[in-house]
Motif scaffolding. Structure first.
Motif, PDB file in Angstrom:
ATOM      1  N   ASP A   1       0.796  -1.222   0.000  1.00 30.73           N
ATOM      2  CA  ASP A   1       0.000   0.000   0.000  1.00 30.73           C
ATOM      3  C   ASP A   1       0.831   1.276   0.000  1.00 30.73           C
ATOM      4  O   ASP A   1       0.276   2.375   0.062  1.00 30.73           O
ATOM      5  N   SER A   2       2.164   1.156  -0.090  1.00 37.12           N
ATOM      6  CA  SER A   2       2.999   2.356  -0.130  1.00 37.12           C
ATOM      7  C   SER A   2       2.960   3.051  -1.487  1.00 37.12           C
ATOM      8  O   SER A   2       3.369   4.206  -1.602  1.00 37.12           O
ATOM      9  N   GLY A   3       2.506   2.342  -2.509  1.00 41.56           N
ATOM     10  CA  GLY A   3       2.484   2.951  -3.830  1.00 41.56           C
ATOM     11  C   GLY A   3       1.735   2.094  -4.827  1.00 41.56           C
ATOM     12  O   GLY A   3       0.915   1.244  -4.464  1.00 41.56           O
ATOM     13  N   GLN A   4       2.026   2.306  -6.078  1.00 46.16           N
ATOM     14  CA  GLN A   4       1.352   1.581  -7.158  1.00 46.16           C
ATOM     15  C   GLN A   4       2.375   1.246  -8.247  1.00 46.16           C
ATOM     16  O   GLN A   4       3.556   1.534  -8.106  1.00 46.16           O
ATOM     17  N   ASP A   5       1.904   0.641  -9.323  1.00 46.21           N
ATOM     18  CA  ASP A   5       2.794   0.220 -10.420  1.00 46.21           C
ATOM     19  C   ASP A   5       3.904  -0.683  -9.900  1.00 46.21           C
ATOM     20  O   ASP A   5       5.095  -0.492 -10.203  1.00 46.21           O
ATOM     21  N   HIS A   6       3.539  -1.703  -9.127  1.00 50.51           N
ATOM     22  CA  HIS A   6       4.516  -2.607  -8.535  1.00 50.51           C
ATOM     23  C   HIS A   6       5.234  -3.439  -9.606  1.00 50.51           C
ATOM     24  O   HIS A   6       4.645  -3.830 -10.612  1.00 50.51           O
ATOM     25  N   ARG A   7       6.510  -3.713  -9.345  1.00 47.70           N
ATOM     26  CA  ARG A   7       7.315  -4.559 -10.216  1.00 47.70           C
ATOM     27  C   ARG A   7       7.818  -5.759  -9.417  1.00 47.70           C
ATOM     28  O   ARG A   7       7.890  -5.723  -8.184  1.00 47.70           O
ATOM     29  N   SER A   8       8.202  -6.799 -10.120  1.00 46.89           N
ATOM     30  CA  SER A   8       8.636  -8.025  -9.450  1.00 46.89           C
ATOM     31  C   SER A   8       9.913  -7.836  -8.649  1.00 46.89           C
ATOM     32  O   SER A   8      10.208  -8.622  -7.740  1.00 46.89           O
ATOM     33  N   ASP A   9      10.698  -6.799  -8.953  1.00 48.47           N
ATOM     34  CA  ASP A   9      11.936  -6.558  -8.200  1.00 48.47           C
ATOM     35  C   ASP A   9      11.716  -5.689  -6.972  1.00 48.47           C
ATOM     36  O   ASP A   9      12.664  -5.300  -6.293  1.00 48.47           O
ATOM     37  N   GLY A  10      10.437  -5.366  -6.661  1.00 52.37           N
ATOM     38  CA  GLY A  10      10.126  -4.574  -5.479  1.00 52.37           C
ATOM     39  C   GLY A  10      10.024  -3.087  -5.715  1.00 52.37           C
ATOM     40  O   GLY A  10       9.671  -2.343  -4.790  1.00 52.37           O
ATOM     41  N   THR A  11      10.328  -2.634  -6.907  1.00 52.41           N
ATOM     42  CA  THR A  11      10.180  -1.211  -7.181  1.00 52.41           C
ATOM     43  C   THR A  11       8.705  -0.873  -7.388  1.00 52.41           C
ATOM     44  O   THR A  11       7.893  -1.716  -7.763  1.00 52.41           O
ATOM     45  N   LEU A  12       8.386   0.369  -7.128  1.00 48.02           N
ATOM     46  CA  LEU A  12       7.019   0.849  -7.278  1.00 48.02           C
ATOM     47  C   LEU A  12       7.038   2.358  -7.385  1.00 48.02           C
ATOM     48  O   LEU A  12       8.071   2.991  -7.139  1.00 48.02           O
ATOM     49  N   THR A  13       5.911   2.922  -7.740  1.00 48.34           N
ATOM     50  CA  THR A  13       5.753   4.373  -7.737  1.00 48.34           C
ATOM     51  C   THR A  13       5.073   4.767  -6.441  1.00 48.34           C
ATOM     52  O   THR A  13       3.928   4.383  -6.192  1.00 48.34           O
ATOM     53  N   LEU A  14       5.782   5.515  -5.590  1.00 46.25           N
ATOM     54  CA  LEU A  14       5.216   5.903  -4.307  1.00 46.25           C
ATOM     55  C   LEU A  14       3.985   6.777  -4.490  1.00 46.25           C
ATOM     56  O   LEU A  14       3.898   7.566  -5.437  1.00 46.25           O
ATOM     57  N   HIS A  15       3.028   6.638  -3.594  1.00 45.53           N
ATOM     58  CA  HIS A  15       1.909   7.561  -3.585  1.00 45.53           C
ATOM     59  C   HIS A  15       2.450   8.976  -3.371  1.00 45.53           C
ATOM     60  O   HIS A  15       3.407   9.191  -2.615  1.00 45.53           O
ATOM     61  N   ALA A  16       1.839   9.933  -4.002  1.00 51.81           N
ATOM     62  CA  ALA A  16       2.357  11.298  -3.969  1.00 51.81           C
ATOM     63  C   ALA A  16       2.258  11.929  -2.592  1.00 51.81           C
ATOM     64  O   ALA A  16       3.096  12.735  -2.210  1.00 51.81           O
ATOM     65  N   GLY A  17       1.235  11.590  -1.824  1.00 51.74           N
ATOM     66  CA  GLY A  17       1.025  12.224  -0.530  1.00 51.74           C
ATOM     67  C   GLY A  17       1.437  11.348   0.636  1.00 51.74           C
ATOM     68  O   GLY A  17       2.242  10.422   0.505  1.00 51.74           O
ATOM     69  N   SER A  18       0.845  11.627   1.785  1.00 49.67           N
ATOM     70  CA  SER A  18       1.186  10.891   2.997  1.00 49.67           C
ATOM     71  C   SER A  18       0.731   9.440   2.948  1.00 49.67           C
ATOM     72  O   SER A  18       1.191   8.625   3.762  1.00 49.67           O
ATOM     73  N   ARG A  19      -0.115   9.106   2.007  1.00 48.79           N
ATOM     74  CA  ARG A  19      -0.554   7.722   1.881  1.00 48.79           C
ATOM     75  C   ARG A  19       0.625   6.769   1.676  1.00 48.79           C
ATOM     76  O   ARG A  19       0.526   5.582   1.932  1.00 48.79           O
ATOM     77  N   ARG A  20       1.774   7.288   1.215  1.00 44.27           N
ATOM     78  CA  ARG A  20       2.960   6.455   1.026  1.00 44.27           C
ATOM     79  C   ARG A  20       3.406   5.779   2.319  1.00 44.27           C
ATOM     80  O   ARG A  20       4.113   4.774   2.294  1.00 44.27           O
ATOM     81  N   TYR A  21       2.974   6.324   3.471  1.00 46.46           N
ATOM     82  CA  TYR A  21       3.375   5.749   4.756  1.00 46.46           C
ATOM     83  C   TYR A  21       2.458   4.614   5.207  1.00 46.46           C
ATOM     84  O   TYR A  21       2.682   4.013   6.259  1.00 46.46           O
ATOM     85  N   GLU A  22       1.435   4.329   4.426  1.00 47.71           N
ATOM     86  CA  GLU A  22       0.625   3.144   4.705  1.00 47.71           C
ATOM     87  C   GLU A  22       1.375   1.921   4.187  1.00 47.71           C
ATOM     88  O   GLU A  22       2.156   2.007   3.243  1.00 47.71           O
ATOM     89  N   ILE A  23       1.137   0.761   4.813  1.00 48.30           N
ATOM     90  CA  ILE A  23       1.976  -0.396   4.526  1.00 48.30           C
ATOM     91  C   ILE A  23       1.215  -1.500   3.818  1.00 48.30           C
ATOM     92  O   ILE A  23       1.582  -1.934   2.727  1.00 48.30           O
ATOM     93  N   SER A  24       0.154  -1.963   4.436  1.00 45.84           N
ATOM     94  CA  SER A  24      -0.524  -3.130   3.899  1.00 45.84           C
ATOM     95  C   SER A  24      -1.971  -3.131   4.363  1.00 45.84           C
ATOM     96  O   SER A  24      -2.488  -2.117   4.816  1.00 45.84           O
ATOM     97  N   THR A  25      -2.585  -4.294   4.310  1.00 44.95           N
ATOM     98  CA  THR A  25      -4.018  -4.445   4.559  1.00 44.95           C
ATOM     99  C   THR A  25      -4.456  -3.814   5.880  1.00 44.95           C
ATOM    100  O   THR A  25      -3.991  -4.210   6.943  1.00 44.95           O
ATOM    101  N   PRO A  26      -5.363  -2.849   5.863  1.00 47.84           N
ATOM    102  CA  PRO A  26      -5.868  -2.252   7.101  1.00 47.84           C
ATOM    103  C   PRO A  26      -6.947  -3.140   7.712  1.00 47.84           C
ATOM    104  O   PRO A  26      -7.454  -4.056   7.050  1.00 47.84           O
TER     105      PRO A  26
END
Length: 383
Positions: free
Chosen positions: A244-269
């Motif tokens: 939940d830290s971002g979107q556009d996940h890749r198999s190597d663990g890279t992703l596009t972070l959410h632009a705002g504070s939502r990037r600090y969310e981790i996983s299933t709430p």
């Protein structure tokens, strides 16, 4: 017309059987929140929890809750992350700093373990020095106290908005100014403030502000919020991260972070809890925040005056507009024993160890009969 207090109290069923004055620990749970949580649980029983429909509904609940929390803080939904509680939010900030041996942290001697423990652990593990401002200074010119201790190695100033011990409202705006002048970040523990007093983190000038659902906002345990200023997000990196830290996940663990504070969310709430908090926030919004804050202010002042009339009582909470807490001692009476005795009589407050004192939380729902009952039962303990 202001809300009818009897109707408000009826929405908090525990008030029918006890004088509940421990919102600083956990607020009374509204019936409307229980119904919302129950409805979510029933929905999970009726259909698969990760069908397309339920997944979309869960996403919508998170979007709605972030918007509600942003509105509460005078911010946008992009400025707030949903967390597990206050300490989770504070840990995000503390561990997001790129610490170096010899760095410095400034806090106060008034902090709850939810802040003081993470700060002490970070200092130990990272080779940083933790400077604690004594209570007397923290209650006074806090900006000056921070400025006198801040230097080129100061990386973080972290403190409460309302002290959980004395109930004092601390000058976090002044502390943030002193932190900024030293090039440090400022983080605030809002456990005893959000829902009890007006809070606008941007206006205060702080970099991060964490708060819980279950205290003055009367939500479920296991939820909280973290506001992070846009300009601070690049300085508070991700130490806790996940899907939940971002979107556009890749198999190597890279992703596009959410632009705002939502990037600090981790996983299933905790999905069933989200509608419970939203229902409570909507109810509080309907009552009117100005009415709520004035009720807390006036009730706290009335409780203080009534307790001060009791021989042997010494109120430790500074005078003036504070939060909803009143901390006090009773000559010759052990605080823990006193609180246990009061619980047996249906008056729920808590005891503290530093200082050794009792603490009553005065909510917007507290009426004059609650305050009088507290005073009479406290007076009876003195013999």
């Amino acid at each position: 017309m202001p809300p009818d207090l009897s109707s408000v109290r009826a929405e908090l069923p525990c008030l029918a059987d006890e004088t509940y004055l421990n919102t600083g620990g956990a607020g009374p749970f509204p019936a409307i929140a229980a119904a919302a949580v129950g409805g979510a649980v029933a929905g999970n029983l009726a259909r698969g929890r990760l069908s397309i429909a339920t997944a979309q509904e869960a996403d919508e609940r998170q979007i709605r809750l972030r918007a509600e929390l942003g509105t509460l803080l005078g911010a946008g939904p992009e400025d707030v992350a949903i967390t597990g509680n206050t300490t989770v939010g504070l840990d995000v900030v503390i561990w997001g700093i790129d610490w170096r041996p010899g760095d410095e942290i400034i806090s106060t001697a008034l902090e709850h373990p939810g802040l003081s423990v993470p700060l002490r652990v970070a200092a130990r593990r990272m080779g940083a020095t933790l400077h604690l401002i004594p209570a007397e200074e923290a209650h006074g010119d806090l900006e000056g106290a921070v400025a006198r201790r801040a230097g080129p190695r100061t990386r973080l100033v972290a403190l409460s908005h309302v002290a959980w011990t004395t109930g004092a409202r601390l000058d976090v705006a002044g502390a943030a100014r002193a932190a900024r002048a030293a090039g440090a970040l400022s983080a605030v523990d809002g456990a005893q403030s959000v829902g009890a007093i007006p809070v606008d983190p941007a206006a205060l000038g702080v970099d991060a502000y964490a708060f819980p659902a279950h205290k003055w906002l009367l939500g479920p345990e296991g939820l909280g919020g973290l506001w992070v200023a846009p300009e601070a997000r690049e300085r508070i990196d991700l130490s806790f991260a996940g899907y939940d830290s971002g979107q556009d996940h890749r198999s190597d663990g890279t992703l596009t972070l959410h632009a705002g504070s939502r990037r600090y969310e981790i996983s299933t709430p905790p999905a069933p809890l989200l509608p419970g908090w939203s229902a409570t926030l909507a109810w509080l919004e309907g009552l009117g925040w100005d009415w709520i804050f004035e009720r807390v202010r006036a009730g706290q002042a009335a409780a203080r005056v009534r307790l001060e009339d009791i021989p042997g009582v010494r109120v430790l909470t500074p005078p003036g507009d504070q939060g909803g807490l009143v901390t006090f001692t009773l000559d010759g009476v052990d605080a823990e024993a006193a609180c246990r005795a009061l619980h047996e009589r249906g008056v729920v407050i808590r005891w503290l160890t530093e200082p050794a004192a009792m603490r009553a939380s005065i909510g917007f729902y507290t009426d004059s009969a609650d305050i009088e009952r507290l005073a009479l039962e406290v007076a009876s303990l003195s013999g």
